[in-house]
Design a protein around this motif. Structure first.
Motif, PDB file in Angstrom:
ATOM      1  N   LEU A 108      10.126   1.829   1.870  1.00  0.00           N
ATOM      2  CA  LEU A 108      11.179   1.175   1.087  1.00  0.00           C
ATOM      3  C   LEU A 108      11.721  -0.052   1.809  1.00  0.00           C
ATOM      4  O   LEU A 108      11.928  -1.113   1.192  1.00  0.00           O
ATOM      5  N   LEU A 109      11.939   0.059   3.113  1.00  0.00           N
ATOM      6  CA  LEU A 109      12.443  -1.085   3.869  1.00  0.00           C
ATOM      7  C   LEU A 109      11.413  -2.213   3.912  1.00  0.00           C
ATOM      8  O   LEU A 109      11.764  -3.394   3.786  1.00  0.00           O
ATOM      9  N   ALA A 110      10.141  -1.856   4.075  1.00  0.00           N
ATOM     10  CA  ALA A 110       9.097  -2.882   4.112  1.00  0.00           C
ATOM     11  C   ALA A 110       8.927  -3.549   2.747  1.00  0.00           C
ATOM     12  O   ALA A 110       8.758  -4.769   2.659  1.00  0.00           O
ATOM     13  N   LEU A 111       8.956  -2.760   1.685  1.00  0.00           N
ATOM     14  CA  LEU A 111       8.840  -3.334   0.343  1.00  0.00           C
ATOM     15  C   LEU A 111      10.041  -4.213   0.020  1.00  0.00           C
ATOM     16  O   LEU A 111       9.899  -5.239  -0.655  1.00  0.00           O
ATOM     17  N   GLU A 112      11.200  -3.834   0.511  1.00  0.00           N
ATOM     18  CA  GLU A 112      12.370  -4.697   0.338  1.00  0.00           C
ATOM     19  C   GLU A 112      12.141  -6.032   1.026  1.00  0.00           C
ATOM     20  O   GLU A 112      12.445  -7.102   0.473  1.00  0.00           O
ATOM     21  N   GLY A 113      11.581  -5.991   2.238  1.00  0.00           N
ATOM     22  CA  GLY A 113      11.290  -7.224   2.961  1.00  0.00           C
ATOM     23  C   GLY A 113      10.269  -8.094   2.264  1.00  0.00           C
ATOM     24  O   GLY A 113      10.309  -9.323   2.382  1.00  0.00           O
ATOM     25  N   LEU A 114       9.368  -7.472   1.531  1.00  0.00           N
ATOM     26  CA  LEU A 114       8.355  -8.218   0.778  1.00  0.00           C
ATOM     27  C   LEU A 114       8.863  -8.703  -0.578  1.00  0.00           C
ATOM     28  O   LEU A 114       8.149  -9.412  -1.284  1.00  0.00           O
ATOM     29  N   GLY A 115      10.078  -8.289  -0.939  1.00  0.00           N
ATOM     30  CA  GLY A 115      10.599  -8.612  -2.267  1.00  0.00           C
ATOM     31  C   GLY A 115       9.897  -7.854  -3.374  1.00  0.00           C
ATOM     32  O   GLY A 115       9.838  -8.309  -4.513  1.00  0.00           O
ATOM     33  N   GLN A 116       9.360  -6.656  -3.036  1.00  0.00           N
ATOM     34  CA  GLN A 116       8.576  -5.870  -3.985  1.00  0.00           C
ATOM     35  C   GLN A 116       9.114  -4.433  -4.093  1.00  0.00           C
ATOM     36  O   GLN A 116       8.328  -3.488  -4.185  1.00  0.00           O
ATOM     37  N   LEU A 117      10.404  -4.288  -4.099  1.00  0.00           N
ATOM     38  CA  LEU A 117      10.976  -2.943  -4.204  1.00  0.00           C
ATOM     39  C   LEU A 117      10.579  -2.279  -5.519  1.00  0.00           C
ATOM     40  O   LEU A 117      10.609  -2.916  -6.577  1.00  0.00           O
ATOM     41  N   PRO A 118      10.191  -1.016  -5.476  1.00  0.00           N
ATOM     42  CA  PRO A 118       9.905  -0.303  -6.726  1.00  0.00           C
ATOM     43  C   PRO A 118      11.199  -0.023  -7.484  1.00  0.00           C
ATOM     44  O   PRO A 118      12.270   0.130  -6.880  1.00  0.00           O
ATOM     45  N   GLU A 119      11.094   0.025  -8.786  1.00  0.00           N
ATOM     46  CA  GLU A 119      12.265   0.397  -9.570  1.00  0.00           C
ATOM     47  C   GLU A 119      12.636   1.856  -9.323  1.00  0.00           C
ATOM     48  O   GLU A 119      13.806   2.230  -9.416  1.00  0.00           O
ATOM     49  N   ARG A 120      11.623   2.654  -8.990  1.00  0.00           N
ATOM     50  CA  ARG A 120      11.850   4.081  -8.737  1.00  0.00           C
ATOM     51  C   ARG A 120      10.887   4.537  -7.658  1.00  0.00           C
ATOM     52  O   ARG A 120       9.710   4.201  -7.670  1.00  0.00           O
ATOM     53  N   TYR A 121      11.404   5.314  -6.695  1.00  0.00           N
ATOM     54  CA  TYR A 121      10.581   5.934  -5.661  1.00  0.00           C
ATOM     55  C   TYR A 121      10.782   7.437  -5.807  1.00  0.00           C
ATOM     56  O   TYR A 121      11.832   7.979  -5.461  1.00  0.00           O
ATOM     57  N   ALA A 122       9.773   8.107  -6.351  1.00  0.00           N
ATOM     58  CA  ALA A 122       9.865   9.544  -6.591  1.00  0.00           C
ATOM     59  C   ALA A 122       9.173  10.298  -5.463  1.00  0.00           C
ATOM     60  O   ALA A 122       8.162   9.838  -4.920  1.00  0.00           O
ATOM     61  N   ILE A 123       9.734  11.436  -5.106  1.00  0.00           N
ATOM     62  CA  ILE A 123       9.156  12.305  -4.076  1.00  0.00           C
ATOM     63  C   ILE A 123       8.972  13.693  -4.672  1.00  0.00           C
ATOM     64  O   ILE A 123       9.902  14.256  -5.249  1.00  0.00           O
ATOM     65  N   LEU A 124       7.765  14.207  -4.543  1.00  0.00           N
ATOM     66  CA  LEU A 124       7.485  15.582  -4.964  1.00  0.00           C
ATOM     67  C   LEU A 124       7.275  16.419  -3.719  1.00  0.00           C
ATOM     68  O   LEU A 124       6.323  16.210  -2.965  1.00  0.00           O
ATOM     69  N   ASP A 125       8.179  17.346  -3.463  1.00  0.00           N
ATOM     70  CA  ASP A 125       8.064  18.256  -2.336  1.00  0.00           C
ATOM     71  C   ASP A 125       8.700  19.574  -2.738  1.00  0.00           C
ATOM     72  O   ASP A 125       9.842  19.599  -3.205  1.00  0.00           O
ATOM     73  N   LEU A 126       7.963  20.662  -2.576  1.00  0.00           N
ATOM     74  CA  LEU A 126       8.434  21.968  -3.027  1.00  0.00           C
ATOM     75  C   LEU A 126       9.348  22.650  -2.021  1.00  0.00           C
ATOM     76  O   LEU A 126       9.955  23.669  -2.342  1.00  0.00           O
ATOM     77  N   SER A 127       9.474  22.091  -0.822  1.00  0.00           N
ATOM     78  CA  SER A 127      10.288  22.707   0.213  1.00  0.00           C
ATOM     79  C   SER A 127      11.720  22.190   0.150  1.00  0.00           C
ATOM     80  O   SER A 127      11.975  20.994   0.308  1.00  0.00           O
ATOM     81  N   ALA A 128      12.675  23.094  -0.062  1.00  0.00           N
ATOM     82  CA  ALA A 128      14.089  22.699  -0.081  1.00  0.00           C
ATOM     83  C   ALA A 128      14.512  22.167   1.276  1.00  0.00           C
ATOM     84  O   ALA A 128      15.299  21.217   1.375  1.00  0.00           O
TER      85      ALA A 128
END
Length: 386
Positions: A108-128
């Protein structure tokens, strides 16, 4: 296993609870459990499995170190590839199995630096437990970007954009198979006289038998050859044929093309366990306290994905992929003769060099609707080896 660090009494009690659960599962299955089911319980049994309980797993305090824990250069280089995929599809990212959250923060920080931030960053992880750690990591490293991140409980029905799976496929359950000429047997787990576990074989059948015969037809397997077949990894790759609209999956893991995976010199398989930065081959040791992995048959992955309507977009060694994505340029931007440069250069060497992680780890891109070559495979694409 006397040379391995001793667990705490609390950890031993946790392991004993999982062992009892597995024993009950063996009894319920008539006294025999496939290794795939055994591995799934070791890693994912609710509240008890290695990835679903609260033990620390990543970094110097855990059982192994992944690339994102070594240096932010990994995420910064990978971000360039994700930016291209999003530009060719939809500006969103889905990371499956995000570990400590370190890679998500770096991306996310690198994409921000590139001016290419995603509109949404989803994470799928089953571990609470891991979800909480990911939230904490992101809140520390990139609090201003946390609002873009959401956590999913299952794969989305439809998705377009960039899907990332770093060291996910190796942790999906695998069957263990022994080839003896025309006879193909599956290795399963039974209880021993002391309440522990031991191996037991029976004739393979169904989809596993078909997959084993296909491998035997294309590879030279001596009698007694033992190795793994991950039907789960194949199914996971194929599932994206039903869910991916326009976009690409980037799969980063250790593994081989089929003819190298089932090589005559690899007749004992690739099964490996990791406990407190020690590697060994006994999956019965301390259930729930150690990671259990197998290498990835990348030929099987692309075959399953292609049959589901997806295209191979690239396949390369991790070292070549990261070079194509500009890791050395990123390293050169760090002031020399500084502790940061020394640490980054050491980590980059481990990620890039063939005798370290550079050759053992591979990167595969599969997708749909992506026109033009991807940055990470501009040179050294090895798709022909699959």
């Amino acid at each position: 296993m006397s040379q391995l660090p001793a667990p705490s009494p609390e950890a031993l009690a946790h392991s004993a609870r999982l062992q009892a659960e597995i024993c009950r599962a063996i009894d319920q299955q008539g006294g025999w459990l496939s290794f795939a089911d055994f591995m799934e319980m070791l890693l994912y049994a609710p509240g008890l499995g290695y990835y679903t309980a609260g033990a620390r797993k990543f970094g110097s305090a855990g059982d192994f170190v992944t690339a994102p824990e070594m240096t932010s250069l990994f995420g910064e280089a990978l971000a360039r590839q994700l930016a291209q995929v999003m530009a060719l599809s939809v500006p969103q990212v889905l990371e499956v199995g995000a570990g400590s959250g370190r890679l998500a923060a770096d991306l996310l920080l690198a994409l921000e630096g590139l001016g290419q931030l995603p509109e949404r960053y989803a994470i799928l992880d089953l571990s609470a437990d891991l979800r909480q750690r990911q939230q904490e990591t992101l809140a520390r490293a990139a609090p201003h970007l946390l609002a873009r991140v959401e956590w999913l409980d299952r794969l989305p029905d439809e998705f377009s954009g960039a899907v990332l799976a770093n060291e996910l496929l190796d942790a999906l359950p695998a069957h263990l198979v022994r080839w003896n000429g025309d006879e193909i047997r599956e290795c399963g787990v039974v209880r021993d006289a002391d309440g522990g576990f031991m191996w037991n074989e029976r004739a393979a059948g169904g989809a596993l038998l078909a997959a084993a015969r296909e491998i035997a037809d294309s590879c030279e397997l001596e009698p007694g050859y033992l190795s793994e077949i991950s039907l789960a990894a194949r199914a996971w790759a194929a599932e994206w044929g039903h869910r991916l609209g326009c976009g690409a999956l980037l799969l980063i893991d250790y593994g081989f093309p089929r003819h190298e995976y089932y090589h005559p010199q690899r007749g004992a398989g690739t099964l490996m366990c990791h406990y407190r930065h020690h590697a060994h081959a006994d999956p019965f040791y301390l259930p729930g306290l150690q990671d259990v992995t197998v290498h990835v048959d990348f030929t099987a992955i692309i075959a399953a994905a292609h049959a589901a309507g997806l295209d191979l977009l690239g396949y390369a060694s991790q070292g070549q992929f990261l070079l194509n994505c500009g890791m050395l340029d990123l390293l050169a931007a760090i002031p020399r003769d500084t502790p940061d440069y020394v640490r980054a250069a050491s980590a980059a060497g481990k990620l890039l060099m063939p005798h370290e992680m550079g050759e053992l780890f591979k990167v595969m891109a599969i997708g749909r609707g992506i026109d033009g070559g991807l940055l990470g495979f501009a040179q050294g694409d090895q798709g022909r080896r699959l």
